[in-house]
Design an enzyme around this catalytic site. Structure first.
Site, PDB file in Angstrom:
ATOM      1  N   ARG A  44      11.285  -1.664 -12.956  1.00 41.10           N
ATOM      2  CA  ARG A  44      12.563  -1.967 -12.297  1.00 41.10           C
ATOM      3  C   ARG A  44      13.188  -3.170 -12.995  1.00 41.10           C
ATOM      4  O   ARG A  44      12.990  -4.314 -12.589  1.00 41.10           O
ATOM      5  CB  ARG A  44      12.331  -2.286 -10.811  1.00 41.10           C
ATOM      6  CG  ARG A  44      11.946  -1.083  -9.950  1.00 41.10           C
ATOM      7  CD  ARG A  44      11.804  -1.500  -8.491  1.00 41.10           C
ATOM      8  NE  ARG A  44      11.838  -0.378  -7.576  1.00 41.10           N
ATOM      9  CZ  ARG A  44      10.756   0.217  -7.065  1.00 41.10           C
ATOM     10  NH1 ARG A  44       9.549  -0.213  -7.386  1.00 41.10           N
ATOM     11  NH2 ARG A  44      10.872   1.229  -6.227  1.00 41.10           N
ATOM     12  N   HIS A  69      13.640  -3.148  -0.481  1.00 42.03           N
ATOM     13  CA  HIS A  69      13.083  -3.682  -1.723  1.00 42.03           C
ATOM     14  C   HIS A  69      12.175  -4.872  -1.471  1.00 42.03           C
ATOM     15  O   HIS A  69      11.253  -5.137  -2.227  1.00 42.03           O
ATOM     16  CB  HIS A  69      14.201  -3.971  -2.722  1.00 42.03           C
ATOM     17  CG  HIS A  69      14.716  -2.703  -3.324  1.00 42.03           C
ATOM     18  ND1 HIS A  69      15.794  -2.035  -2.798  1.00 42.03           N
ATOM     19  CD2 HIS A  69      14.228  -1.940  -4.325  1.00 42.03           C
ATOM     20  CE1 HIS A  69      15.978  -0.916  -3.490  1.00 42.03           C
ATOM     21  NE2 HIS A  69      15.051  -0.838  -4.421  1.00 42.03           N
ATOM     22  N   ASN A 129      12.690   7.030  -2.264  1.00 43.39           N
ATOM     23  CA  ASN A 129      13.154   5.988  -1.327  1.00 43.39           C
ATOM     24  C   ASN A 129      14.640   6.168  -1.030  1.00 43.39           C
ATOM     25  O   ASN A 129      15.074   6.145   0.124  1.00 43.39           O
ATOM     26  CB  ASN A 129      12.941   4.593  -1.919  1.00 43.39           C
ATOM     27  CG  ASN A 129      11.513   4.358  -2.323  1.00 43.39           C
ATOM     28  OD1 ASN A 129      10.621   4.998  -1.803  1.00 43.39           O
ATOM     29  ND2 ASN A 129      11.283   3.454  -3.264  1.00 43.39           N
ATOM     30  N   ASP A 130      15.397   6.355  -2.113  1.00 41.04           N
ATOM     31  CA  ASP A 130      16.835   6.548  -1.911  1.00 41.04           C
ATOM     32  C   ASP A 130      17.149   7.971  -1.506  1.00 41.04           C
ATOM     33  O   ASP A 130      18.086   8.200  -0.737  1.00 41.04           O
ATOM     34  CB  ASP A 130      17.600   6.171  -3.184  1.00 41.04           C
ATOM     35  CG  ASP A 130      17.798   4.672  -3.267  1.00 41.04           C
ATOM     36  OD1 ASP A 130      18.149   4.072  -2.234  1.00 41.04           O
ATOM     37  OD2 ASP A 130      17.572   4.089  -4.338  1.00 41.04           O
ATOM     38  N   CYS A 135       8.634   8.588  -8.292  1.00 40.30           N
ATOM     39  CA  CYS A 135       8.371   7.153  -8.457  1.00 40.30           C
ATOM     40  C   CYS A 135       8.749   6.371  -7.193  1.00 40.30           C
ATOM     41  O   CYS A 135       8.661   5.154  -7.166  1.00 40.30           O
ATOM     42  CB  CYS A 135       9.086   6.588  -9.674  1.00 40.30           C
ATOM     43  SG  CYS A 135      10.874   6.660  -9.534  1.00 40.30           S
ATOM     44  N   GLU A 161      17.836  10.816  -7.012  1.00 34.97           N
ATOM     45  CA  GLU A 161      17.708  10.038  -5.778  1.00 34.97           C
ATOM     46  C   GLU A 161      18.941  10.143  -4.882  1.00 34.97           C
ATOM     47  O   GLU A 161      19.028   9.483  -3.860  1.00 34.97           O
ATOM     48  CB  GLU A 161      17.355   8.582  -6.082  1.00 34.97           C
ATOM     49  CG  GLU A 161      18.228   7.898  -7.100  1.00 34.97           C
ATOM     50  CD  GLU A 161      17.752   6.481  -7.431  1.00 34.97           C
ATOM     51  OE1 GLU A 161      16.893   5.939  -6.724  1.00 34.97           O
ATOM     52  OE2 GLU A 161      18.275   5.916  -8.404  1.00 34.97           O
TER      53      GLU A 161
HETATM   54  C1  PEP Z   1      13.624   5.130  -5.225  1.00 32.46           C
HETATM   55  O1  PEP Z   1      14.775   5.079  -4.774  1.00 32.46           O
HETATM   56  O2  PEP Z   1      12.744   5.890  -4.770  1.00 32.46           O
HETATM   57  C2  PEP Z   1      13.231   4.271  -6.343  1.00 32.46           C
HETATM   58  C3  PEP Z   1      12.071   4.403  -6.940  1.00 32.46           C
HETATM   59  O3  PEP Z   1      14.101   3.295  -6.720  1.00 32.46           O
HETATM   60  P1  PEP Z   1      14.310   1.947  -5.881  1.00 32.46           P
HETATM   61  O4  PEP Z   1      13.256   1.891  -4.822  1.00 32.46           O
HETATM   62  O5  PEP Z   1      14.214   0.818  -6.842  1.00 32.46           O
HETATM   63  O6  PEP Z   1      15.678   2.120  -5.336  1.00 32.46           O
HETATM   64 MG    MG Z   2      16.299   4.089  -5.887  1.00 31.20          MG
END
Ligand code: PEP
Ligand code: MG
Length: 593
Positions: A317, A210, A477-478, A525, A454
């Protein structure tokens, strides 16, 4: 001597400036003060020092009244040393220098000078003198503690932050500054978001940690996972950050400086060229309309999203509103005001507000920088799990979002769902929030409900999600982190964090296909959406909605304008079947994000 430190490239571009080291040892606030506050800030640190001098004198008197057995000689000598250090001109003048010349707040100035002096102590030949470093640290900590009691002449951060524009206009900060730190939490980054820094380097962190995401949202060059960067660089060293290559060059020679100056100007030209696409609709060569949305962290990011040509916010977020609050979370009215600012800021365009996603590498406060109480915080009480564990907090947020929906198009997005029971509980709480507002006679608006996909378990049970939600948003991302069992914030396994792993691509492709077949909107996203080297693949897999940092939108739009989605579809299927999909991917025609 010129040398390079390698890390992971997270935000592109070149920054050239003087290093500002944020010491990892003592946890203090870092922010810039107004030039008019300089004398008050110096006075504040003087008052802190006076308190400590008094304390030490009182201790000396107490010692003097004791017998030699209860009051060892060494203790008295130690107090003398501490008192001497408090008078040390290098310490005092150094602190004043950072306050006057750099407009650092007093605590930051003190820790910066402490860091400088500590290095000098480390280099001393004499072991006795070398050991005085510990005394210096103790003295500084005493002063910092005393300053907490002395109070502050100006409002507490983040209100004390200066906007970058103010600071850039300010003659006293005329050198670009580059932040070098061992680690910066997302909460730290939030404090720096509107600051002067031209670039960032951290020792730790992965590409989609993050901290890296916030750096990218600031659209300034950044390198993470640079291991020992903060130990190799000295305060005020000239450094170059090459955000494309993931390298920091320390003390560059004139030839290297000239080369990077040229690169910087080229990047500027490229930005200027892309800016012309702002008002161009994102339509592929074969006429497919593509939705390019913005990811934001704060309502104040909305204007940048509109300016970049975003057609809405695909991911707000909301957890960033809850950070740096020292335990006092925003109440319903404060949250409602913030969500409304985002809605108003988007001027009628839709805003997707994601409910709070804290935990793992996003702690609420810097006082607890990382969740060390649990062995695997990324697998622990995070996101919707956290919300469901504290229904009162969650209901407050839901009511605030529903109220904001009375003022514009709001979509409500829920992170980290995996179980049908979590879906049921979440939907029940949304109903409860509506009922509570009805009971109070407070106006609220309709919201579309979305789920983040995710967790692999969610991607493998899409039917359940499609039955209960109006839209899906793929958090790659997750999804990558949990599919490949790679901690996204850990630089030591960053080389294995692979968006193009066939398993990841399968899950992404299935989600897009299932949602499309069900006639429900689906977007990506995660950071994959803003990576121009993946735009054509995602288009080929049928994705028509991408949400990313505003700074990435125009480069992705350029890829969209050059793509023929229909022709990309069979190629994307081949990529999906490949053992090593990366080999089939031609480099993007634009720059990678
Ligand atoms: C993700 O996990 O791709 C996402 C957009 O959420 P974050 O990056 O805030 O965990
Ligand atoms: Mg995420």
């Amino acid at each position: 001597m010129t040398f390079a430190v390698h890390g992971l490239a997270v935000a592109r571009g070149v920054a050239i400036g003087r290093a500002v080291l944020v010491a990892g040892g003592i946890d203090v606030d870092h922010y810039f003060i107004e030039p008019s506050q300089v004398e008050a800030e110096i006075e504040r640190i003087r008052a802190g020092r006076d308190v400590v001098v008094d304390e030490l004198h009182r201790l000396q008197q107490t010692l003097a009244s004791m017998g030699p057995r209860e009051a060892p000689q060494e203790l008295s000598a130690l107090l003398d040393v501490h008192l001497l250090l408090l008078q040390d001109q290098e310490l005092i003048e150094g602190v004043k220098h950072w306050i006057r010349e750099r407009l650092y707040n007093a605590e930051w100035a003190l820790t910066t000078q402490l860091e400088q002096l500590s290095r000098q102590f480390d280099e001393m030949e004499d072991a006795y003198l070398r050991e005085r470093k510990a005394d210096l640290e103790q003295v500084a900590e005493r002063v910092l503690r005393a300053m907490r009691g002395v109070g502050s002449p100006v409002a507490p951060p983040p209100q004390r932050r200066k906007s970058s524009q103010d600071l850039l206009l300010d003659a006293s900060v005329d050198v670009p500054l580059v932040l070098v730190a061992h680690d910066l939490s997302p909460a730290d980054m939030l404090q720096f978001k509107q600051s002067v820094f031209a670039g960032f380097v951290t020792d730790v962190g992965g590409k989609t940690s993050h901290t890296a995401i916030v750096a990218r949202s600031m659209d300034i060059p950044a390198v993470v996972g640079a291991r020992s960067a903060s130990q190799l660089v000295r305060q005020d060293d000239w450094v170059i950050i090459d955000g494309d290559a993931g390298v920091m060059i320390v003390d560059p020679s004139p030839i290297i400086l000239a080369e990077y100056g040229f690169k910087q100007r080229q990047a500027e030209l490229e930005r200027g060229r892309l800016a012309r696409l702002r008002h161009t609709p994102a339509i592929t060569l074969d006429g497919q309309k593509i939705e390019l949305l913005a990811n934001i962290e704060l309502p104040e990011d909305a204007p940048a999203a509109v300016a970049a040509g975003a057609v809405g916010v695909g991911l707000f977020r909301s957890e960033f509103l809850f950070m740096n609050r020292r335990g006092r979370l925003p109440d319903e009215d404060e949250q409602y005001a913030a969500y409304r600012r985002a809605v108003d800021g988007m001027q009628g365009l839709p805003v997707t507000i994601r409910t709070i996603d804290v935990g793992a590498d996003k702690p609420l406060d810097d006082d607890q920088p990382r969740d060390e109480a649990h062995l695997n915080p990324a697998l622990g009480l995070r996101a919707i799990r956290w919300s469901l564990a504290d229904p009162a907090m969650f209901l407050t947020q839901l009511r605030a979002i529903l109220r904001a929906a009375a003022h514009g198009q709001v979509h409500l997005l829920v992170p980290m769902l995996a179980h049908a029971s979590e879906i049921r509980q979440t939907l029940a709480l949304i109903d409860t929030a509506r009922a509570e507002l009805d009971a109070r006679g407070v106006a609220y608006g309709p919201v579309k409900l979305g789920a983040m996909i995710e967790i692999p378990a969610a991607a493998l049970t899409l039917r359940t999600f499609l039955a209960h939600f109006d839209f899906l948003s793929i958090g790659t991302n997750d999804l990558i982190q949990y599919t490949l069992a790679i901690d996204r914030a850990d630089e030591s396994v960053a080389h294995l964090y692979d968006p193009l792993h066939p398993a990841v691509l399968q899950l992404v492709a299935q989600t897009i296909a299932a949602a499309t077949a069900a006639g429900k909107p689906v977007s990506v996203c995660g950071e994959m959406a803003g990576d121009t080297s993946l735009t054509r693949l995602l288009l080929g897999l049928g994705l028509r909605s991408f949400s990313m940092h505003p700074a990435q939108i125009l480069a992705v739009k350029q890829e969209v304008l050059r793509a023929d989605a229909q022709r990309l579809a069979p190629w994307a299927q081949q990529v999906l079947q490949a053992e090593e999909p990366a080999a089939l991917l031609a480099p993007a025609s634009g720059q990678a994000a």
